[in-house]
Design an enzyme around this catalytic site. Structure first.
Site, PDB file in Angstrom:
ATOM      1  N   ASP A  22       0.824  -1.209   0.000  1.00 54.40           N
ATOM      2  CA  ASP A  22       0.000   0.000   0.000  1.00 54.40           C
ATOM      3  C   ASP A  22       0.861   1.263   0.000  1.00 54.40           C
ATOM      4  O   ASP A  22       1.965   1.271   0.546  1.00 54.40           O
ATOM      5  CB  ASP A  22      -0.892  -0.034   1.243  1.00 54.40           C
ATOM      6  CG  ASP A  22      -2.010   0.977   1.173  1.00 54.40           C
ATOM      7  OD1 ASP A  22      -2.299   1.474   0.066  1.00 54.40           O
ATOM      8  OD2 ASP A  22      -2.592   1.274   2.217  1.00 54.40           O
ATOM      9  N   GLY A  23       0.301   2.311  -0.575  1.00 55.14           N
ATOM     10  CA  GLY A  23       0.953   3.625  -0.503  1.00 55.14           C
ATOM     11  C   GLY A  23       1.554   4.094  -1.823  1.00 55.14           C
ATOM     12  O   GLY A  23       2.192   5.147  -1.877  1.00 55.14           O
ATOM     13  N   ARG A  26       0.051   7.599  -2.874  1.00 51.36           N
ATOM     14  CA  ARG A  26       0.599   8.726  -2.097  1.00 51.36           C
ATOM     15  C   ARG A  26       2.060   8.986  -2.458  1.00 51.36           C
ATOM     16  O   ARG A  26       2.517  10.112  -2.502  1.00 51.36           O
ATOM     17  CB  ARG A  26       0.447   8.447  -0.597  1.00 51.36           C
ATOM     18  CG  ARG A  26      -0.947   8.773  -0.085  1.00 51.36           C
ATOM     19  CD  ARG A  26      -1.209   8.135   1.235  1.00 51.36           C
ATOM     20  NE  ARG A  26      -1.465   6.701   1.093  1.00 51.36           N
ATOM     21  CZ  ARG A  26      -1.478   5.843   2.094  1.00 51.36           C
ATOM     22  NH1 ARG A  26      -1.242   6.259   3.320  1.00 51.36           N
ATOM     23  NH2 ARG A  26      -1.728   4.566   1.883  1.00 51.36           N
ATOM     24  N   HIS A  39       2.558   2.968  -8.942  1.00 52.76           N
ATOM     25  CA  HIS A  39       2.425   1.509  -9.088  1.00 52.76           C
ATOM     26  C   HIS A  39       3.669   0.920  -9.763  1.00 52.76           C
ATOM     27  O   HIS A  39       4.103  -0.174  -9.446  1.00 52.76           O
ATOM     28  CB  HIS A  39       1.163   1.169  -9.884  1.00 52.76           C
ATOM     29  CG  HIS A  39      -0.098   1.536  -9.156  1.00 52.76           C
ATOM     30  ND1 HIS A  39      -0.307   1.235  -7.832  1.00 52.76           N
ATOM     31  CD2 HIS A  39      -1.217   2.202  -9.568  1.00 52.76           C
ATOM     32  CE1 HIS A  39      -1.509   1.684  -7.457  1.00 52.76           C
ATOM     33  NE2 HIS A  39      -2.061   2.284  -8.491  1.00 52.76           N
ATOM     34  N   ASN A  70     -10.560  -3.366  -6.127  1.00 49.90           N
ATOM     35  CA  ASN A  70      -9.774  -2.397  -6.904  1.00 49.90           C
ATOM     36  C   ASN A  70     -10.362  -2.094  -8.291  1.00 49.90           C
ATOM     37  O   ASN A  70      -9.965  -1.125  -8.942  1.00 49.90           O
ATOM     38  CB  ASN A  70      -8.310  -2.848  -7.053  1.00 49.90           C
ATOM     39  CG  ASN A  70      -7.500  -2.700  -5.778  1.00 49.90           C
ATOM     40  OD1 ASN A  70      -6.550  -3.446  -5.538  1.00 49.90           O
ATOM     41  ND2 ASN A  70      -7.857  -1.733  -4.944  1.00 49.90           N
ATOM     42  N   ARG A  73     -11.557   1.462  -9.187  1.00 53.39           N
ATOM     43  CA  ARG A  73     -10.650   2.568  -9.536  1.00 53.39           C
ATOM     44  C   ARG A  73     -10.855   2.971 -10.999  1.00 53.39           C
ATOM     45  O   ARG A  73     -11.384   2.195 -11.790  1.00 53.39           O
ATOM     46  CB  ARG A  73      -9.205   2.132  -9.296  1.00 53.39           C
ATOM     47  CG  ARG A  73      -8.985   1.878  -7.820  1.00 53.39           C
ATOM     48  CD  ARG A  73      -7.549   1.612  -7.486  1.00 53.39           C
ATOM     49  NE  ARG A  73      -7.427   1.460  -6.045  1.00 53.39           N
ATOM     50  CZ  ARG A  73      -6.350   1.734  -5.334  1.00 53.39           C
ATOM     51  NH1 ARG A  73      -5.261   2.162  -5.928  1.00 53.39           N
ATOM     52  NH2 ARG A  73      -6.333   1.571  -4.029  1.00 53.39           N
TER      53      ARG A  73
HETATM   54  C1  FPP Z   1      -2.400   0.061  -3.064  1.00 52.65           C
HETATM   55  O1  FPP Z   1      -1.791   1.343  -2.988  1.00 52.65           O
HETATM   56  C2  FPP Z   1      -1.761  -0.668  -4.127  1.00 52.65           C
HETATM   57  C3  FPP Z   1      -2.404  -1.277  -5.141  1.00 52.65           C
HETATM   58  C4  FPP Z   1      -3.859  -1.256  -5.302  1.00 52.65           C
HETATM   59  C5  FPP Z   1      -1.636  -1.956  -6.217  1.00 52.65           C
HETATM   60  C6  FPP Z   1      -0.432  -2.741  -5.761  1.00 52.65           C
HETATM   61  C7  FPP Z   1       0.276  -3.213  -6.942  1.00 52.65           C
HETATM   62  C8  FPP Z   1       1.600  -3.109  -7.148  1.00 52.65           C
HETATM   63  C9  FPP Z   1       2.551  -2.568  -6.149  1.00 52.65           C
HETATM   64  C10 FPP Z   1       2.184  -3.592  -8.432  1.00 52.65           C
HETATM   65  C11 FPP Z   1       2.601  -5.020  -8.251  1.00 52.65           C
HETATM   66  C12 FPP Z   1       3.210  -5.507  -9.476  1.00 52.65           C
HETATM   67  C13 FPP Z   1       3.371  -6.793  -9.771  1.00 52.65           C
HETATM   68  C14 FPP Z   1       4.079  -7.091 -11.006  1.00 52.65           C
HETATM   69  C15 FPP Z   1       2.859  -7.914  -8.965  1.00 52.65           C
HETATM   70  P1  FPP Z   1      -2.663   2.619  -3.340  1.00 52.65           P
HETATM   71  O2  FPP Z   1      -2.562   2.879  -4.784  1.00 52.65           O
HETATM   72  O3  FPP Z   1      -4.047   2.423  -2.832  1.00 52.65           O
HETATM   73  O4  FPP Z   1      -1.912   3.718  -2.544  1.00 52.65           O
HETATM   74  P2  FPP Z   1      -2.557   4.974  -1.834  1.00 52.65           P
HETATM   75  O5  FPP Z   1      -3.317   4.454  -0.648  1.00 52.65           O
HETATM   76  O6  FPP Z   1      -1.361   5.765  -1.439  1.00 52.65           O
HETATM   77  O7  FPP Z   1      -3.434   5.672  -2.832  1.00 52.65           O
END
Ligand code: FPP
Length: 245
Positions: A22-23, A26, A39, A70, A73
């Protein structure tokens, strides 16, 4: 990490670690970048932490990459994530030699419905390509929701009961575990969530019943091997009682 001797030593290592990545959003916002860049950085870090877990000798690692929620989104963000998954899997195919060296078996957990044929083919191909790798099983949770997983498992059990293949008396915790995506795997000993949120967000809902939890304010793209070591050090000192004393 190429030099095994530089790895820290732990008195006890979890067999299975789960990561809620997560994160990313941000992280991107702080830099004035689009969320997709967050991402992308998160995907880069996923590779690094996954390989480090393999180097440490952790047997199972599960990364939460895309939840059943998700899909809410914006299309642009969903597409960017799907693109990152495909890119990664193509890379795994191109670099299969390196993967073999690390002994990583890739496995996908989650509902396959709703994913593109292209991604499904890549998932299927890479799972088969790595299935004889026994050092570490790296689960990638795509279109995963813990409650949905339990509901699907229960539905399948009910079907078997109605066909007379199982009786209601056969239903116990072990049987239910066998109808989940993680069948045959140990439950996660440790679940790590960075980014300052203190919840599990439908991740490994059944399997995480007794998991130790470790939270940190660091945003996932910045989560380093040192941070991972810190979580593992904390785990070393946890006294797991599983309801006993
Ligand atoms: C949540 O952070 C993250 C996700 C919904 C996506 C996680 C995916 C990856 C890190 C890519 C993984 C890649 C592979 C190849 C497996 P957020 O976007 O909700 O963060 P925020 O809370 O800061 O908005």
């Amino acid at each position: 990490m190429s030099e095994a001797q530089t790895l820290p030593q732990f008195s006890v290592l979890p067999r299975h670690v789960g990561f809620i990545m997560d994160g990313n959003g941000r992280w991107a916002k702080k830099r004035g970048l689009p969320r997709s860049e967050g991402h992308k950085a998160g995907a880069k870090n996923f590779r690094k932490i996954g390989e480090y877990a393999a180097d440490l000798g952790i047997e199972y690692v599960t990364f939460y990459a895309f939840s059943t929620e998700n899909w809410k989104r914006p299309d642009e963000e969903v597409n960017a994530l799907m693109e990152l998954f495909s890119e990664y899997l193509n890379e795994v195919i191109d670099r299969i030699g390196e993967n073999e060296e690390k002994g990583i078996h890739l496995k996908f957990i989650g509902d396959k419905n709703g994913l593109s044929d292209e991604l499904l083919n890549l998932m299927d191909y890479t799972e088969k390509l790595t299935e004889d790798k026994k050092k570490v099983t790296l689960n990638i949770a795509i279109n995963y929701g813990g409650r949905h997983e339990i509901a699907c498992g229960v539905k399948e059990i009910a079907r078997k009961v109605s066909k007379g293949e199982l009786s209601p008396e056969d239903i116990d915790e072990n049987l239910i575990s066998d109808f989940l995506y993680t069948k045959g795997q140990p439950d996660p000993d440790l679940i790590i969530r960075p980014s300052g949120e203190y919840r599990l967000s439908n991740f490994l809902t059944w399997q995480g019943a007794y998991s130790e939890l470790w939270f940190s304010d660091i945003l996932w793209p910045d989560f380093s091997t040192d941070d991972f070591n810190e979580a593992l050090r904390a785990f070393e000192h946890r006294h797991r009682r599983f309801g006993g004393i």
